[in-house]
Design an enzyme around this catalytic site. Structure first.
Site, PDB file in Angstrom:
ATOM      1  N   ASP A 120      35.812  53.757  47.059  1.00  8.69           N
ATOM      2  CA  ASP A 120      37.108  53.806  47.759  1.00  8.69           C
ATOM      3  C   ASP A 120      37.021  54.555  49.087  1.00  8.69           C
ATOM      4  O   ASP A 120      38.016  55.100  49.562  1.00  8.69           O
ATOM      5  CB  ASP A 120      38.185  54.466  46.874  1.00  8.69           C
ATOM      6  N   LYS A 133      34.741  51.091  52.656  1.00  9.46           N
ATOM      7  CA  LYS A 133      33.613  50.222  53.011  1.00  9.46           C
ATOM      8  C   LYS A 133      34.091  48.906  53.603  1.00  9.46           C
ATOM      9  O   LYS A 133      33.467  48.362  54.518  1.00  9.46           O
ATOM     10  CB  LYS A 133      32.756  49.957  51.762  1.00  9.46           C
ATOM     11  N   GLY A 156      36.914  46.605  44.637  1.00  9.93           N
ATOM     12  CA  GLY A 156      38.078  46.184  45.409  1.00  9.93           C
ATOM     13  C   GLY A 156      38.045  46.745  46.802  1.00  9.93           C
ATOM     14  O   GLY A 156      37.847  47.945  46.984  1.00  9.93           O
ATOM     15  N   HIS A 157      38.175  45.894  47.799  1.00 10.70           N
ATOM     16  CA  HIS A 157      38.215  46.315  49.195  1.00 10.70           C
ATOM     17  C   HIS A 157      39.491  45.798  49.841  1.00 10.70           C
ATOM     18  O   HIS A 157      39.838  44.631  49.682  1.00 10.70           O
ATOM     19  CB  HIS A 157      37.001  45.778  49.964  1.00 10.70           C
ATOM     20  N   THR A 175      37.540  49.427  34.441  1.00 12.50           N
ATOM     21  CA  THR A 175      38.575  48.548  34.976  1.00 12.50           C
ATOM     22  C   THR A 175      38.956  47.450  33.993  1.00 12.50           C
ATOM     23  O   THR A 175      39.886  46.686  34.248  1.00 12.50           O
ATOM     24  CB  THR A 175      38.096  47.888  36.281  1.00 12.50           C
ATOM     25  N   VAL A 196      42.635  49.588  44.425  1.00 14.87           N
ATOM     26  CA  VAL A 196      42.927  48.189  44.745  1.00 14.87           C
ATOM     27  C   VAL A 196      42.859  47.325  43.492  1.00 14.87           C
ATOM     28  O   VAL A 196      43.685  46.443  43.274  1.00 14.87           O
ATOM     29  CB  VAL A 196      41.934  47.662  45.806  1.00 14.87           C
ATOM     30  N   THR A 197      41.861  47.570  42.644  1.00 11.90           N
ATOM     31  CA  THR A 197      41.654  46.746  41.455  1.00 11.90           C
ATOM     32  C   THR A 197      42.534  47.183  40.294  1.00 11.90           C
ATOM     33  O   THR A 197      43.097  46.360  39.571  1.00 11.90           O
ATOM     34  CB  THR A 197      40.171  46.793  41.026  1.00 11.90           C
ATOM     35  N   GLY A 252      45.161  49.722  40.383  1.00 17.04           N
ATOM     36  CA  GLY A 252      46.505  50.215  40.645  1.00 17.04           C
ATOM     37  C   GLY A 252      46.706  51.658  40.227  1.00 17.04           C
ATOM     38  O   GLY A 252      47.817  52.191  40.301  1.00 17.04           O
ATOM     39  N   ARG A 258      44.445  57.673  42.659  1.00 19.20           N
ATOM     40  CA  ARG A 258      43.139  58.318  42.745  1.00 19.20           C
ATOM     41  C   ARG A 258      43.294  59.831  42.711  1.00 19.20           C
ATOM     42  O   ARG A 258      44.222  60.385  43.290  1.00 19.20           O
ATOM     43  CB  ARG A 258      42.417  57.902  44.025  1.00 19.20           C
ATOM     44  N   LYS A 314      39.214  57.839  57.436  1.00 18.63           N
ATOM     45  CA  LYS A 314      40.464  58.503  57.060  1.00 18.63           C
ATOM     46  C   LYS A 314      40.527  59.959  57.523  1.00 18.63           C
ATOM     47  O   LYS A 314      41.109  60.814  56.864  1.00 18.63           O
ATOM     48  CB  LYS A 314      40.706  58.371  55.558  1.00 18.63           C
TER      49      LYS A 314
END
Length: 449
Positions: free
Chosen positions: A35, A38, A62-63, A151, A319-320, A322, A325, A351
């Site tokens: 996360d 990338k 997930g991106h 996941t 992303v994958t 929900g 984090r 970030k």
């Protein structure tokens, strides 16, 4: 025959492959727990790439990429597919859930270029793999009082099938379907024997898979030959997008709270079938703080207002999955460890603007165990839970950096933060990309290493 005679003029008459002089691959890898952004970095580099590759993982990755105000989510396809001129390659190290692939391809068919899948892509993620993933999590919770936090996309069970040599690959689906069907039934029965409550519609699944075979056939090529030809043919820019990150690697990550593939630089070679000599730049993507999804040790985690601020300002939601984090200060012990394994040529720092509002910023620089500083990253998670983090405090810059597009635009204190990371890890920052999007790039005059 003497030893001298055996080794006279070795390799005479042998034409050696150009694996040390051909096209080099640029690799983008996560340097923390994933996360890190990338997808943004890949999208930036993809504009000048001819071929963009995924080498491992599955649709557990997930991106998210935002381009011209539009948001794109990628799970199996390389996020660089937005570049319509590039060819996207899914390598043999990737595990593929065909319904998920087709759904994602349909969503993105008007946005990007062509897709190529290696015949060796191994192995298929079947629907029962995903069901087993969930059942195993329930079983762990019941037996050990804790789950891994997967996941539930079936990635672990699928790689288990691969390792036990019962998995099915693209080349199997496109060959004798009668043989494929028999092996599919045997694999389903094996899992049903282990999990009696598992229900599998074998006939229904095989009917769909036969349809999928014809849909996927035009996309499939011999991946090993394709990559060899791409490397040793006319000049091409080849980009490899890693999924997950160093601390999630099956061998080097915070085991058992890891993914099931090698998401460090070695996975590029095994996941695409290329020699190490063909790897060029290796960019480690680093968030300006640290996050992770799920459970497991997290030395610099902040279960306080700092963690909440990072989570809110950074929109830290998987992303994958929900899931929110977990957030904490930047951990340089992790970055040094990731660099030992991957040999990064540069960091991409993302970030940075999330820290804009902070008066003071902490950076974890070392670990202590039982009062003594340790020079290594602990392999055992119980030990990692016990480490004491030593921090350095840096002043915040208290100004908005989201509109900055050059190194010189950054406040001096923000530049100092980046240089602090460079010096303590020994890797220069090549690009620093704030949260505003992938179009922002700073060329840094960092240390020369």
């Amino acid at each position: 025959m003497s030893h001298k005679a055996c080794y006279t003029n070795p390799g005479a008459g042998v034409k050696r492959p150009r694996n040390d002089t051909g096209n080099k691959l640029t690799v983008v890898l996560g340097a923390q727990w994933g996360d890190e952004g990338k997808g943004k970095v890949v999208d930036l580099l993809a504009t000048e790439s001819d071929i963009i590759c995924r080498c491992q993982g599955g649709n557990n990755a997930g991106h998210t990429v935002v381009v011209d105000g539009k948001e794109y989510d990628f799970h199996l396809l390389p996020s660089g597919i937005i570049n319509s001129k590039a060819l996207s390659v899914i390598g043999n190290g990737v595990v593929i859930h065909l319904p998920g692939l087709f759904e994602e391809a349909e969503k993105n068919e008007k946005k990007g270029g062509k897709i190529l899948i290696s015949t060796l892509s191994s192995v298929f993620v079947f629907d029962f793999h995903q069901a087993v993933d969930g059942l195993q999590e329930i079983q762990r919770q019941a037996q050990e009082g804790k789950s891994i936090g997967t996941t539930k996309k079936g990635i672990g069970p699928t790689y288990s099938s691969k390792a036990s040599r019962t998995g099915l690959r693209i080349c199997d689906l496109l060959a004798d379907f009668k043989d494929f069907s028999m092996r599919f039934k045997n694999l389903a029965q094996q899992y049903q024997a282990m999990f009696p409550t598992l229900e599998v519609d074998v006939d229904g699944q095989l009917k769909k898979l036969k349809e999928y075979a014809e849909r996927i056939r035009p996309m499939v090529r011999d991946g090993i030959y394709f990559m060899y030809d791409a490397i040793n043919g006319p000049p091409k820019k080849i980009l490899v997008e890693g999924a997950n990150a160093a601390l999630l690697d099956i061998d080097f990550g915070t085991y058992p709270f890891v993914t099931s593939s090698n998401c460090t630089v070695g996975g590029v070679c095994t996941g695409l079938g290329i020699p190490p000599l063909n790897i060029g730049d290796v960019y480690g993507v680093v968030k300006a703080y640290t996050t992770r999804v799920g459970i497991g040790a997290f030395p610099t985690e902040q279960l306080n207002e700092v963690g909440e601020l990072l989570q809110t300002r950074g929109h830290e939601v998987g992303v994958t999955t929900g899931r929110k984090r977990r957030c904490g200060w930047l951990d340089l012990v992790i970055l040094r460890y990731a660099n030992m394994i991957n040999g990064f040529t540069a960091f991409a720092l993302t970030k940075l603007d999330i820290l804009d509002v902070m008066d003071e910023i902490k950076v974890g620089v070392s670990y202590k165990l039982n009062g003594k500083k340790i020079p290594y990253f602990p392999a055992n998670m119980d030990v990692l839970q016990k480490v004491e983090v030593e921090y350095e405090k840096l002043p915040g810059w208290k100004s908005d950096t989201s509109a900055c597009r050059k190194w010189e635009d950054l406040p001096v204190k923000a530049q100092n933060y980046i240089r602090f990371v460079e010096i303590h890890v020994g890797v220069p920052s090549k690009h620093s990309i704030p949260n505003s999007g992938p179009t922002c790039c700073f060329k840094n005059n960092g240390i020369n290493t």
